[in-house]
Design an enzyme around this catalytic site. Structure first.
Site, PDB file in Angstrom:
ATOM      1  N   HIS A   1       4.700  -6.418 -11.541  1.00 58.63           N
ATOM      2  CA  HIS A   1       4.716  -6.147 -10.104  1.00 58.63           C
ATOM      3  C   HIS A   1       3.853  -7.115  -9.305  1.00 58.63           C
ATOM      4  O   HIS A   1       4.114  -7.360  -8.133  1.00 58.63           O
ATOM      5  CB  HIS A   1       4.220  -4.714  -9.863  1.00 58.63           C
ATOM      6  CG  HIS A   1       4.349  -4.253  -8.443  1.00 58.63           C
ATOM      7  ND1 HIS A   1       5.566  -4.026  -7.834  1.00 58.63           N
ATOM      8  CD2 HIS A   1       3.407  -3.968  -7.496  1.00 58.63           C
ATOM      9  CE1 HIS A   1       5.384  -3.603  -6.595  1.00 58.63           C
ATOM     10  NE2 HIS A   1       4.079  -3.578  -6.361  1.00 58.63           N
TER      11      HIS A   1
ATOM     12  N   ASP B   1       8.411  -4.880 -14.080  1.00 59.90           N
ATOM     13  CA  ASP B   1       7.630  -4.238 -13.027  1.00 59.90           C
ATOM     14  C   ASP B   1       7.487  -2.750 -13.355  1.00 59.90           C
ATOM     15  O   ASP B   1       8.461  -1.997 -13.321  1.00 59.90           O
ATOM     16  CB  ASP B   1       8.347  -4.428 -11.686  1.00 59.90           C
ATOM     17  CG  ASP B   1       7.521  -3.994 -10.491  1.00 59.90           C
ATOM     18  OD1 ASP B   1       6.664  -3.110 -10.651  1.00 59.90           O
ATOM     19  OD2 ASP B   1       7.758  -4.518  -9.381  1.00 59.90           O
TER      20      ASP B   1
ATOM     21  N   SER C   1       6.511  -4.594  -2.227  1.00 63.16           N
ATOM     22  CA  SER C   1       6.182  -3.213  -2.568  1.00 63.16           C
ATOM     23  C   SER C   1       6.363  -2.326  -1.331  1.00 63.16           C
ATOM     24  O   SER C   1       7.462  -2.262  -0.781  1.00 63.16           O
ATOM     25  CB  SER C   1       4.764  -3.158  -3.143  1.00 63.16           C
ATOM     26  OG  SER C   1       4.535  -1.949  -3.804  1.00 63.16           O
ATOM     27  N   TRP C   2       5.306  -1.652  -0.861  1.00 60.87           N
ATOM     28  CA  TRP C   2       5.442  -0.870   0.363  1.00 60.87           C
ATOM     29  C   TRP C   2       5.898  -1.742   1.538  1.00 60.87           C
ATOM     30  O   TRP C   2       6.640  -1.282   2.414  1.00 60.87           O
ATOM     31  CB  TRP C   2       4.128  -0.177   0.720  1.00 60.87           C
ATOM     32  CG  TRP C   2       4.133   0.353   2.127  1.00 60.87           C
ATOM     33  CD1 TRP C   2       3.511  -0.187   3.217  1.00 60.87           C
ATOM     34  CD2 TRP C   2       4.857   1.490   2.613  1.00 60.87           C
ATOM     35  NE1 TRP C   2       3.795   0.543   4.341  1.00 60.87           N
ATOM     36  CE2 TRP C   2       4.620   1.585   4.001  1.00 60.87           C
ATOM     37  CE3 TRP C   2       5.681   2.436   2.005  1.00 60.87           C
ATOM     38  CZ2 TRP C   2       5.166   2.589   4.799  1.00 60.87           C
ATOM     39  CZ3 TRP C   2       6.231   3.445   2.789  1.00 60.87           C
ATOM     40  CH2 TRP C   2       5.970   3.508   4.174  1.00 60.87           C
TER      41      TRP C   2
ATOM     42  N   GLY D   1       0.821  -1.209   0.000  1.00 56.48           N
ATOM     43  CA  GLY D   1       0.000   0.000   0.000  1.00 56.48           C
ATOM     44  C   GLY D   1       0.855   1.260   0.000  1.00 56.48           C
ATOM     45  O   GLY D   1       1.373   1.651  -1.032  1.00 56.48           O
TER      46      GLY D   1
END
Length: 317
Positions: A298, A270, A115-116, A43
């Protein structure tokens, strides 16, 4: 999906008071005496995904998940009518993670994040290296200006021009000069319809760019208004502040990870978190292995990603 382990039920769950008026929702699954691993969701703002428990052998791992501040079932929600986000920063999340480790009486644990989630994993590991056994990171993201400019100031627009136009649509000419600031205004507007329109446009942009090939399931998930507002508000809040990191800090300080083995799983194509970041982190962190996955973007469901993640968790179990 054959690379995933069978669905693993939650063995225990509950709320942890982390201070500042925040309570985070936590889950415990797998073998209570197994190797501890904590899953850090993306996120920021996406919340726990039940499928995340399936990356680990449930007979070998004790699997911990939690909704970060403002996300999922944690309270207060960033989707509330007038949320106070001042006490929702990267360093609050690092402190929450350490409090959770202490509460569960875990000496050291593996960090697993995409990711985050990779950002939070790196920040925690560089702050508390003696508490980390290994890291498994996917789609590496370090919140540098170049990474934010790529996704939110026109870089990825070269690959997704129609989707970029839809992303810009809620913004007026002034707001388009800095979409992060422009979206911050809209997402906290007194007009509910405006808030929801902006949140959906922000979230659908990620849903449209996340997979190597278009997948309507991602767009459908991200366009849900209740998910989108929470997701968009937290992402904009974090990114317009550079996640409260000095520019390039997480790669600059990779030396603090010395002695901690890690696997970086990165899709070659990605478009959300381009491979250059994972490559530069790998070069700065000699104890890491870079798994550049051909034919993947991704999304965790892109070809080869699940298999590479399972190989990493099995290798560390």
């Amino acid at each position: 999906m054959e690379e995933l382990y069978p669905a693993t039920p939650v063995r225990a769950d509950g709320m942890l008071d982390v201070g500042d008026g925040h309570r985070i929702y936590c889950q415990d699954a797998g073998n209570p005496d197994g190797k501890p691993v904590v899953v850090l969701h993306g996120g920021p703002g996406s919340g726990i995904a039940p499928v995340a428990r399936r990356h680990f052998d449930p007979a070998a791992y004790r699997i911990i998940l939690f909704d970060q501040r403002g996300s999922g079932r944690s309270t207060p929600s960033a989707g509330d009518p007038d949320p106070d986000l001042a006490r929702n920063t990267l360093w609050h999340l690092v402190s929450d993670l350490e409090l959770l480790r202490e509460r569960l009486r875990i000496e050291r644990w593996q960090l697993f994040g995409g990711s985050w989630g990779s950002t939070l994993a790196l920040a925690y590991a560089q702050t508390h290296p003696t508490r980390v056994s290994e890291l498994v990171l996917r789609g590496v993201f370090t919140v540098r200006r170049r990474e934010l400019d790529w996704l939110y100031r026109g870089g990825a627009a070269n690959l997704f021009p129609a989707e970029w136009d839809a992303f810009l649509a809620p913004l007026d000419e002034r707001q388009r000069e800095d979409p992060l600031e422009g979206y911050s205004e809209l997402l906290h507007s007194a007009d509910r319809a405006m808030r929801e329109r902006a949140a959906i446009a922000w979230s659908v942009w990620e849903g449209a760019t996340v997979a190597l090939l278009p997948q309507t399931s991602f767009v459908d998930q991200y366009s849900n208004p209740s998910f989108a507002l929470n997701f968009a508000r937290l992402a904009v809040h974090y990114f317009r502040h550079g996640a409260w990191l000095e520019e390039g800090q997480l790669i600059r300080d990779a030396g603090r990870l010395a002695g901690i083995p890690g696997v970086l799983v990165q899709g070659r194509y990605d478009a959300v978190c381009p491979p250059i970041t994972a490559y530069q982190l790998h070069r700065a962190w000699p104890d890491s292995t870079l798994r550049l996955t051909e034919g993947a973007g991704h999304a965790v469901s892109d070809p080869g990603i699940l298999a590479a993640l399972r190989e990493a968790t099995d290798g560390f179990r």
